[in-house]
Design an enzyme around this catalytic site. Structure first.
Site, PDB file in Angstrom:
ATOM      1  N   SER A 199      27.512   4.195 -17.497  1.00 60.03           N
ATOM      2  CA  SER A 199      28.697   4.512 -16.693  1.00 60.03           C
ATOM      3  C   SER A 199      28.391   4.961 -15.273  1.00 60.03           C
ATOM      4  O   SER A 199      29.286   5.081 -14.456  1.00 60.03           O
ATOM      5  CB  SER A 199      29.513   5.592 -17.401  1.00 60.03           C
ATOM      6  N   SER A 200      27.117   5.237 -14.978  1.00 57.98           N
ATOM      7  CA  SER A 200      26.795   5.652 -13.604  1.00 57.98           C
ATOM      8  C   SER A 200      25.328   5.388 -13.293  1.00 57.98           C
ATOM      9  O   SER A 200      24.580   4.919 -14.160  1.00 57.98           O
ATOM     10  CB  SER A 200      27.124   7.143 -13.405  1.00 57.98           C
ATOM     11  N   GLY A 201      24.945   5.693 -12.059  1.00 59.05           N
ATOM     12  CA  GLY A 201      23.543   5.671 -11.654  1.00 59.05           C
ATOM     13  C   GLY A 201      22.776   4.406 -11.982  1.00 59.05           C
ATOM     14  O   GLY A 201      23.262   3.284 -11.777  1.00 59.05           O
TER      15      GLY A 201
ATOM     16  N   SER B  36       9.988   8.603 -16.995  1.00 57.29           N
ATOM     17  CA  SER B  36       9.955   9.202 -15.658  1.00 57.29           C
ATOM     18  C   SER B  36       8.511   9.494 -15.276  1.00 57.29           C
ATOM     19  O   SER B  36       7.667   9.719 -16.155  1.00 57.29           O
ATOM     20  CB  SER B  36      10.751  10.503 -15.702  1.00 57.29           C
TER      21      SER B  36
ATOM     22  N   TYR C 188      12.638  18.618 -19.554  1.00 57.84           N
ATOM     23  CA  TYR C 188      12.768  17.233 -19.063  1.00 57.84           C
ATOM     24  C   TYR C 188      11.410  16.522 -19.137  1.00 57.84           C
ATOM     25  O   TYR C 188      11.304  15.443 -19.720  1.00 57.84           O
ATOM     26  CB  TYR C 188      13.320  17.247 -17.636  1.00 57.84           C
TER      27      TYR C 188
ATOM     28  N   GLY D 266      24.208   5.041 -21.352  1.00 58.51           N
ATOM     29  CA  GLY D 266      24.356   5.702 -20.051  1.00 58.51           C
ATOM     30  C   GLY D 266      24.628   4.683 -18.959  1.00 58.51           C
ATOM     31  O   GLY D 266      24.074   4.752 -17.860  1.00 58.51           O
TER      32      GLY D 266
HETATM   33  N1  LIG Z   1      17.401   9.610 -10.868  1.00 64.69           N
HETATM   34  C1  LIG Z   1      16.079   9.632 -10.942  1.00 64.69           C
HETATM   35  O1  LIG Z   1      15.357   9.914  -9.955  1.00 64.69           O
HETATM   36  C2  LIG Z   1      15.419   9.304 -12.229  1.00 64.69           C
HETATM   37  C3  LIG Z   1      16.116   9.111 -13.388  1.00 64.69           C
HETATM   38  N2  LIG Z   1      15.438   8.821 -14.551  1.00 64.69           N
HETATM   39  C4  LIG Z   1      16.159   8.586 -15.805  1.00 64.69           C
HETATM   40  O2  LIG Z   1      17.099   7.546 -15.602  1.00 64.69           O
HETATM   41  C5  LIG Z   1      18.129   7.648 -16.582  1.00 64.69           C
HETATM   42  C6  LIG Z   1      19.461   7.464 -15.904  1.00 64.69           C
HETATM   43  O3  LIG Z   1      19.679   8.579 -15.064  1.00 64.69           O
HETATM   44  P1  LIG Z   1      20.372   8.485 -13.631  1.00 64.69           P
HETATM   45  O4  LIG Z   1      21.015   7.169 -13.473  1.00 64.69           O
HETATM   46  O5  LIG Z   1      19.398   8.939 -12.637  1.00 64.69           O
HETATM   47  O6  LIG Z   1      21.433   9.668 -13.749  1.00 64.69           O
HETATM   48  P2  LIG Z   1      23.012   9.644 -13.985  1.00 64.69           P
HETATM   49  O7  LIG Z   1      23.365  11.050 -14.260  1.00 64.69           O
HETATM   50  O8  LIG Z   1      23.688   8.919 -12.907  1.00 64.69           O
HETATM   51  O9  LIG Z   1      23.138   8.761 -15.300  1.00 64.69           O
HETATM   52  C7  LIG Z   1      22.875   9.262 -16.564  1.00 64.69           C
HETATM   53  C8  LIG Z   1      23.707   8.487 -17.530  1.00 64.69           C
HETATM   54  O10 LIG Z   1      23.458   9.011 -18.845  1.00 64.69           O
HETATM   55  C9  LIG Z   1      24.706   9.318 -19.424  1.00 64.69           C
HETATM   56  N3  LIG Z   1      24.588  10.394 -20.381  1.00 64.69           N
HETATM   57  C10 LIG Z   1      24.170  11.664 -20.184  1.00 64.69           C
HETATM   58  N4  LIG Z   1      24.246  12.339 -21.333  1.00 64.69           N
HETATM   59  C11 LIG Z   1      24.739  11.502 -22.251  1.00 64.69           C
HETATM   60  C12 LIG Z   1      25.073  11.622 -23.621  1.00 64.69           C
HETATM   61  N5  LIG Z   1      24.941  12.768 -24.276  1.00 64.69           N
HETATM   62  N6  LIG Z   1      25.530  10.540 -24.276  1.00 64.69           N
HETATM   63  C13 LIG Z   1      25.699   9.367 -23.625  1.00 64.69           C
HETATM   64  N7  LIG Z   1      25.436   9.196 -22.347  1.00 64.69           N
HETATM   65  C14 LIG Z   1      24.958  10.249 -21.660  1.00 64.69           C
HETATM   66  C15 LIG Z   1      25.601   9.714 -18.250  1.00 64.69           C
HETATM   67  O11 LIG Z   1      26.959   9.645 -18.644  1.00 64.69           O
HETATM   68  P3  LIG Z   1      28.134  10.259 -17.728  1.00 64.69           P
HETATM   69  O12 LIG Z   1      28.386   9.195 -16.684  1.00 64.69           O
HETATM   70  O13 LIG Z   1      29.229  10.423 -18.685  1.00 64.69           O
HETATM   71  O14 LIG Z   1      27.608  11.532 -17.154  1.00 64.69           O
HETATM   72  C16 LIG Z   1      25.197   8.653 -17.261  1.00 64.69           C
HETATM   73  O15 LIG Z   1      25.839   7.443 -17.502  1.00 64.69           O
HETATM   74  C17 LIG Z   1      17.934   9.005 -17.250  1.00 64.69           C
HETATM   75  O16 LIG Z   1      17.295   8.826 -18.484  1.00 64.69           O
HETATM   76  C18 LIG Z   1      17.012   9.739 -16.290  1.00 64.69           C
HETATM   77  O17 LIG Z   1      16.246  10.712 -16.938  1.00 64.69           O
HETATM   78  C19 LIG Z   1      14.088   8.694 -14.583  1.00 64.69           C
HETATM   79  C20 LIG Z   1      13.355   8.871 -13.444  1.00 64.69           C
HETATM   80  C21 LIG Z   1      13.964   9.193 -12.195  1.00 64.69           C
HETATM   81  C1  LIG Z   2      11.700  15.605  -0.232  1.00 61.73           C
HETATM   82  C2  LIG Z   2      11.504  17.036   0.063  1.00 61.73           C
HETATM   83  C3  LIG Z   2      10.749  17.390   1.253  1.00 61.73           C
HETATM   84  C4  LIG Z   2      11.995  17.996  -0.698  1.00 61.73           C
HETATM   85  C5  LIG Z   2      12.702  17.786  -1.993  1.00 61.73           C
HETATM   86  C6  LIG Z   2      12.116  18.672  -3.042  1.00 61.73           C
HETATM   87  C7  LIG Z   2      12.566  18.328  -4.448  1.00 61.73           C
HETATM   88  C8  LIG Z   2      14.032  18.623  -4.630  1.00 61.73           C
HETATM   89  C9  LIG Z   2      12.199  16.879  -4.839  1.00 61.73           C
HETATM   90  C10 LIG Z   2      10.693  16.618  -4.616  1.00 61.73           C
HETATM   91  C11 LIG Z   2      10.238  15.682  -5.707  1.00 61.73           C
HETATM   92  C12 LIG Z   2      11.525  15.220  -6.360  1.00 61.73           C
HETATM   93  C13 LIG Z   2      11.519  14.533  -7.682  1.00 61.73           C
HETATM   94  C14 LIG Z   2      12.595  14.634  -8.549  1.00 61.73           C
HETATM   95  C15 LIG Z   2      13.748  15.497  -8.193  1.00 61.73           C
HETATM   96  C16 LIG Z   2      13.769  16.023  -6.757  1.00 61.73           C
HETATM   97  C17 LIG Z   2      12.396  16.478  -6.316  1.00 61.73           C
HETATM   98  C18 LIG Z   2      11.920  17.580  -7.243  1.00 61.73           C
HETATM   99  C19 LIG Z   2      12.569  14.006  -9.921  1.00 61.73           C
HETATM  100  C20 LIG Z   2      12.144  15.088 -10.881  1.00 61.73           C
HETATM  101  C21 LIG Z   2      13.942  13.492 -10.354  1.00 61.73           C
HETATM  102  C22 LIG Z   2      13.940  12.927 -11.731  1.00 61.73           C
HETATM  103  C23 LIG Z   2      12.700  12.237 -12.168  1.00 61.73           C
HETATM  104  O1  LIG Z   2      12.720  11.702 -13.267  1.00 61.73           O
HETATM  105  C24 LIG Z   2      11.477  12.257 -11.371  1.00 61.73           C
HETATM  106  C25 LIG Z   2      10.759  10.927 -11.374  1.00 61.73           C
HETATM  107  C26 LIG Z   2      11.646  12.790  -9.954  1.00 61.73           C
HETATM  108  C27 LIG Z   2      10.286  13.137  -9.359  1.00 61.73           C
HETATM  109  C28 LIG Z   2      10.373  13.610  -7.938  1.00 61.73           C
END
Ligand SMILES: NC(=O)C1=CN([C@@H]2O[C@H](COP(=O)(O)OP(=O)(O)OC[C@H]3O[C@@H](n4cnc5c(N)ncnc54)[C@H](OP(=O)(O)O)[C@@H]3O)[C@@H](O)[C@H]2O)C=CC1
Ligand SMILES: CC(C)=CCC[C@@H](C)[C@H]1CC[C@H]2C3=C(CC[C@]12C)[C@@]1(C)CCC(=O)[C@@H](C)[C@@H]1CC3
Length: 334
Positions: A11-13, A171, A193, A9
């Site tokens: 390619s982004s984030g 997470s 999730y 993963g």
């Molecule tokens: N954002 C957040 O607040 C949090 C994120 N995480 C975890 O961080 C990790 C990265 O997520 P994040 O950067 O936020 O999100 P993004 O969606 O930006 O990144 C997710 C990455 O996973 C890839 N991916 C998804 N499905 C597949 C698949 N089937 N095979 C291969 N690659 C795949 C995506 O590919 P593509 O670019 O093609 O979509 C992308 O590169 C995840 O495991 C997420 O659960 C944990 C806690 C908080």
């Molecule tokens: C910030 C306010 C006032 C409102 C936003 C409400 C929700 C959309 C937001 C609150 C806590 C957030 C959260 C995540 C997503 C967005 C919220 C639910 C996550 C679930 C995203 C992915 C993860 O893995 C978690 C660590 C995040 C936990 C907090």
């Protein structure tokens, strides 16, 4: 010998930010970006090479939600590399997510507002689906596809003289109460999730038990709340625009609002600099950001029992046997 690092993963984030930060730490690392979308992967590679023209960056096609793709990618990786030093198990999804605004509003006026805003406990539900392999999509993507990848790459990961490290992106939404050993794919519930991320914590603990003596270690990170495609997918974009100033204010109350992918990758980068043998198998490493934007890493004990981790591990091995037999694939590569 320069370390070989594979990031799923990428390619982004967070995955893409991690790759940038790893090259900044050590421009000599041999980076392999394992991605499902080769167009996006090529663009990420170009950005990395623009900043580090001499870097060794390669791509491998990997869709962790397809066992056939995982097996193909694993044999390609074995063809290219003799060993793997770091395997970042980062790809993940949180599809079709619904926010309970009722729970959000009542939670904001409770004593647990900060806890709710940093873990999303009680706020989210997902609609999961079944993959072509007949598995729950969130389970297969966030955990099982990665588990099979590790098992297939064992020969490259297990070396007593030079330990390797697996780094799972878990997470703070991982929750014991969302996970059940009798429905570990979470086919019956609405918190796939949370369940899948708790499952990664269990898997990491069990992998340490089984593989430390072979020179393979496993760790878990929590990136905090990061604004990426995954989070932007939860609410319409105008909502996020309205919420953004509030999110920066929330930083004064919790260090888990890391918000940028760069900050979110802090714990992964920190682990890259540690000796795998020095890490505690029962700890989770959190990326933290202060209100002024200063990053640090904090560790916290996982809410995991070793006995449950072992039972779950045995279930994963059983499922592995079953799915590989269906694909006519050997249990471990030659
Ligand atoms: N954002 C957040 O607040 C949090 C994120 N995480 C975890 O961080 C990790 C990265 O997520 P994040 O950067 O936020 O999100 P993004 O969606 O930006 O990144 C997710 C990455 O996973 C890839 N991916 C998804 N499905 C597949 C698949 N089937 N095979 C291969 N690659 C795949 C995506 O590919 P593509 O670019 O093609 O979509 C992308 O590169 C995840 O495991 C997420 O659960 C944990 C806690 C908080
Ligand atoms: C910030 C306010 C006032 C409102 C936003 C409400 C929700 C959309 C937001 C609150 C806590 C957030 C959260 C995540 C997503 C967005 C919220 C639910 C996550 C679930 C995203 C992915 C993860 O893995 C978690 C660590 C995040 C936990 C907090």
């Amino acid at each position: 010998m320069q370390p070989v690092v594979l990031v799923t993963g990428a390619s982004s984030g967070i995955g893409s930010a991690l790759c940038k930060r790893l090259l900044r730490e050590d421009a000599g690392v041999r980076l392999c970006l394992a991605c499902r979308n080769m167009q996006k992967a090529t663009a990420t590679k170009a950005v990395l090479l623009a900043a580090h023209p001499a870097a060794q960056v390669t791509l491998v096609r990997l869709d962790v939600s397809s066992l056939e793709s995982v097996l193909r990618a694993a044999s390609e990786i074995q063809r290219r590399f003799q060993r793997l030093d770091y395997l970042f198990l980062n790809a993940g999804i949180m599809p079709n997510t619904h926010v309970s605004f009722k729970a959000l509003i009542s939670g904001l006026f409770s004593g647990r507002a900060v806890h709710m805003l940093s873990t999303a406990e009680g706020l989210l539900t997902q609609e999961d689906c079944i993959t072509a392999d007949g598995l729950q999509a969130v389970f297969e993507t966030n955990l099982f596809g990665h588990f099979i990848l590790i098992r297939q790459l064992e020969p490259l990961l297990c070396c007593l003289e030079k330990p390797s490290l697996l780094i799972w992106t878990s997470s703070s939404n991982a929750r014991k109460s969302a996970f059940s050993l009798t429905d570990y794919q979470h086919s019956k519930g609405k918190e796939s999730y949370s369940s899948s991320k708790y499952a990664t914590d269990l898997a990491s603990v069990a992998l340490n038990k089984h593989f430390n003596k072979q020179g393979l270690y496993s760790s878990v990170v929590c990136p905090g709340l990061v604004m990426t495609n995954l989070t932007y997918g939860i609410l319409p974009s105008f909502f996020w625009k309205l919420l953004m100033p509030i999110m920066w204010i929330i930083r004064f109350f919790t260090k888990t609002y890391t918000l940028t992918p760069y900050n979110g990758a802090e714990a992964q980068v920190w682990l890259f600099k540690q000796k795998p043998e020095s890490l505690d198998a029962l700890m989770k490493y959190h990326s933290c950001t202060s209100p002024m934007g200063k990053n640090c890493v904090e560790s916290q004990k996982m809410d995991v029992e070793e006995e449950t981790a072992e039972i779950f591990y045995q279930k994963l091995l059983e499922l592995e046997k079953h799915v590989l037999a269906k694909l006519n694939a050997p249990l471990s590569p030659k």
